[in-house]
Design a protein around this motif. Structure first.
Motif, mmCIF file in Angstrom:
data_model
loop_
_atom_site.group_PDB
_atom_site.id
_atom_site.type_symbol
_atom_site.label_atom_id
_atom_site.label_comp_id
_atom_site.label_asym_id
_atom_site.label_seq_id
_atom_site.Cartn_x
_atom_site.Cartn_y
_atom_site.Cartn_z
ATOM 1 N N LEU A 2 -6.084 8.312 7.964
ATOM 2 C CA LEU A 2 -5.377 7.736 6.811
ATOM 3 C C LEU A 2 -4.392 6.656 7.254
ATOM 4 C CD1 LEU A 2 -4.715 10.944 4.660
ATOM 5 C CD2 LEU A 2 -6.128 8.979 4.011
ATOM 6 N N SER A 47 0.469 0.813 5.924
ATOM 7 C CA SER A 47 1.744 0.664 5.219
ATOM 8 C C SER A 47 2.528 1.975 5.150
ATOM 9 C CB SER A 47 1.499 0.149 3.795
ATOM 10 O OG SER A 47 0.606 1.021 3.102
ATOM 11 N N ILE A 48 1.885 3.110 5.478
ATOM 12 C CA ILE A 48 2.563 4.417 5.395
ATOM 13 C C ILE A 48 3.685 4.488 6.424
ATOM 14 C CG2 ILE A 48 2.297 6.897 5.780
ATOM 15 C CD1 ILE A 48 -0.530 6.653 4.614
ATOM 16 N N TRP A 81 0.668 8.491 -1.368
ATOM 17 C CA TRP A 81 -0.700 8.987 -1.234
ATOM 18 C C TRP A 81 -0.626 10.483 -0.978
ATOM 19 C CZ3 TRP A 81 -5.432 6.740 -1.885
ATOM 20 C CH2 TRP A 81 -6.543 7.514 -1.497
ATOM 21 N N GLN A 116 5.358 4.196 -3.520
ATOM 22 C CA GLN A 116 3.912 4.359 -3.572
ATOM 23 C C GLN A 116 3.547 5.539 -2.668
ATOM 24 O OE1 GLN A 116 1.356 0.878 -3.508
ATOM 25 N NE2 GLN A 116 3.152 -0.476 -3.609
ATOM 26 N N LYS A 132 -6.304 3.588 7.832
ATOM 27 C CA LYS A 132 -6.737 3.011 6.563
ATOM 28 C C LYS A 132 -5.572 2.394 5.806
ATOM 29 C CE LYS A 132 -9.277 4.218 2.337
ATOM 30 N NZ LYS A 132 -9.984 5.300 1.602
ATOM 31 N N TYR A 133 -4.393 3.063 5.889
ATOM 32 C CA TYR A 133 -3.196 2.597 5.171
ATOM 33 C C TYR A 133 -2.045 2.417 6.167
ATOM 34 C CZ TYR A 133 -5.872 4.406 1.183
ATOM 35 O OH TYR A 133 -6.858 4.657 0.257
ATOM 36 N N GLY A 173 0.849 -1.188 0.000
ATOM 37 C CA GLY A 173 0.000 0.000 0.000
ATOM 38 C C GLY A 173 0.878 1.229 0.000
ATOM 39 N N PRO A 174 0.293 2.404 0.191
ATOM 40 C CA PRO A 174 1.089 3.644 0.182
ATOM 41 C C PRO A 174 2.197 3.606 1.230
ATOM 42 C CG PRO A 174 -1.251 4.138 0.144
ATOM 43 C CD PRO A 174 -1.136 2.665 0.402
ATOM 44 N N GLN A 175 3.383 4.055 0.832
ATOM 45 C CA GLN A 175 4.518 4.131 1.755
ATOM 46 C C GLN A 175 4.742 5.548 2.260
ATOM 47 O OE1 GLN A 175 6.930 2.528 -1.518
ATOM 48 N NE2 GLN A 175 7.820 1.144 -0.005
#
Length: 408
Positions: free
Chosen positions: A278, A284-285, A249, A247, A281-282, A204-206
């Motif tokens: 966020l 992976s950030i 966002w 990746q 939700k993500y 996912g987004p990093q």
């Protein structure tokens, strides 16, 4: 006969008054001329009154010769600083000579170093001559092939970084309302900290880019769709990071707008809520970037030249969660050390490959949502006096600095 003598005396008196007036107006010029004459003629036997020697090349040579002969008394502290800078310069020149002809050092770099030695200045939030000792590794288009750290990794320069006062003076600006634990400010700790991430392991987004102050604009561009130019700038940075394999966002939420009106009083509170959602939700950030535009006096233009392009200078901003009265308990910041290292590593690299690009790291007492993740940074890109083009030109070197730290 008496009348003639009276007029002669009066004229003589007026002439004396005129000469005294002119002499008083030109006293600084006359004193400098006298100093130069004395230094050229008498300094070798005059002594070592270093405070009175003019700051000319010839004066410096005499001071260097006379300093070693001085056996008692206290020299001007500013002169000791000058000698110390000369010693650092000489060590650096020896280092460059050692690697002359290698891919680390070429004629371009040596030419830039010569410019550093013979010219100095300060512009906006830029650096002094001594600070630019850490900036001499700029190597034009060859920066990706060179090892920036190797260009300044000398024992002398590393030793200076152990001095807290030197570190603060040359790399940080501390707001009067802020404080920082002295033991936390360690350059070697910052530089040795592993802040890398794996591009190929992301599910996912990093990287998250957002804007607490979404309505900030530049001199010639005010954004579009009700959002400031800084939001468009964030997308430019996102594009460059995506091109490097990350990746990203980009959150374009206007956290400083409420019911259609500008409201900055709670912008950081609203942004904290939005970014926290966020992150849930993500998960992976791993990197959070809050991109801003600074506000300065209208006479200040934060710009430098990078690869022939006018480029807005940037500034990394860190919250300490601490004032001179002590830590702010209700603003816990468990990521403070990692985020200071994140900013420091980027500035360290920038000073070597993009001299003049970064201003000193700014420390202020609150936390500015930098507690949400390690590898968080608040980045000020130029100011209201910059053009949007200058700000966009800053995105290439900024993306490069981020990539260098995140890939090690």
């Amino acid at each position: 006969m008496n009348a003639v003598r009276w007029w002669q005396r009066a004229a003589g008196l007026l002439m004396v008054l005129f000469l005294l007036t002119v002499g008083w107006k030109m006293r600084a010029f006359i004193w400098t001329a006298v100093q130069n004459a004395v230094v050229r003629s008498w300094y070798p036997v005059w002594g070592t009154n270093l405070r009175d020697i003019p700051d000319s090349e010839e004066g410096k040579r005499h001071r260097l010769a006379g300093w070693k002969k001085q056996t008692q008394g206290e020299a001007d502290p500013s002169y000791y600083k000058y000698l110390e800078e000369q010693e650092v310069r000489q060590e650096y020149m020896d280092f460059l000579a050692q690697f002359s002809g290698s891919r680390l050092v070429d004629g371009t770099l040596l030419g830039k170093w010569n410019g550093l030695v013979h010219g100095s200045g300060r512009q906006g939030g830029g650096e002094t001559d001594e600070e630019r000792l850490y900036s001499a590794g700029k190597n034009g288009e060859k920066t990706e092939r060179a090892n920036p750290a190797a260009l300044v990794d000398s024992p002398r320069l590393r030793k200076k970084l152990e001095d807290y006062d030197y570190l603060i003076q040359h790399f940080f600006t501390i707001h009067p309302t802020a404080s920082i634990d002295r033991s936390l400010m360690n350059a070697e700790t910052f530089l040795s900290m592993d802040l890398t991430i794996r591009k190929d392991e992301a599910d996912g987004p990093q990287i998250l880019i957002y804007h607490t102050h979404s309505q900030e604009n530049y001199r010639d561009y005010a954004g579009s769709d009700g959002k400031g130019a800084v939001v468009s700038l964030g997308e430019e940075l996102a594009k460059r990071l995506r091109a490097k394999g990350y990746q990203v966002w980009h959150d374009t939420t206007a956290y400083d707008m409420k019911s259609g009106h500008l409201d900055r009083s709670r912008a950081y509170t609203y942004a904290c809520e939005g970014v926290t959602n966020l992150l849930q939700k993500y998960p992976s950030i791993q990197v959070i970037l809050d991109v801003h535009r600074d506000g300065v006096s209208e006479q200040t233009h934060l710009v430098t030249q990078i690869e022939g392009k006018p480029t807005a200078q940037i500034m990394f901003f860190n919250g300490t969660s601490e004032t001179p009265d002590g830590p702010i308990e209700y603003l816990a910041n468990p990521c403070r050390k990692e985020n200071l290292a994140f900013s420091f590593q980027m500035k360290w690299n920038a000073d070597q490959i993009y001299p003049g690009f970064t201003r000193t790291i700014y420390l202020k007492g609150l936390r500015y949502n930098l507690h949400l993740r390690p590898r968080s940074a608040l980045i000020e890109v130029g100011a209201q006096t910059n053009t949007y083009e200058e700000a966009v030109n800053a995105m290439d070197p900024l993306a490069q600095l981020l990539d260098q730290v995140l890939t090690g």
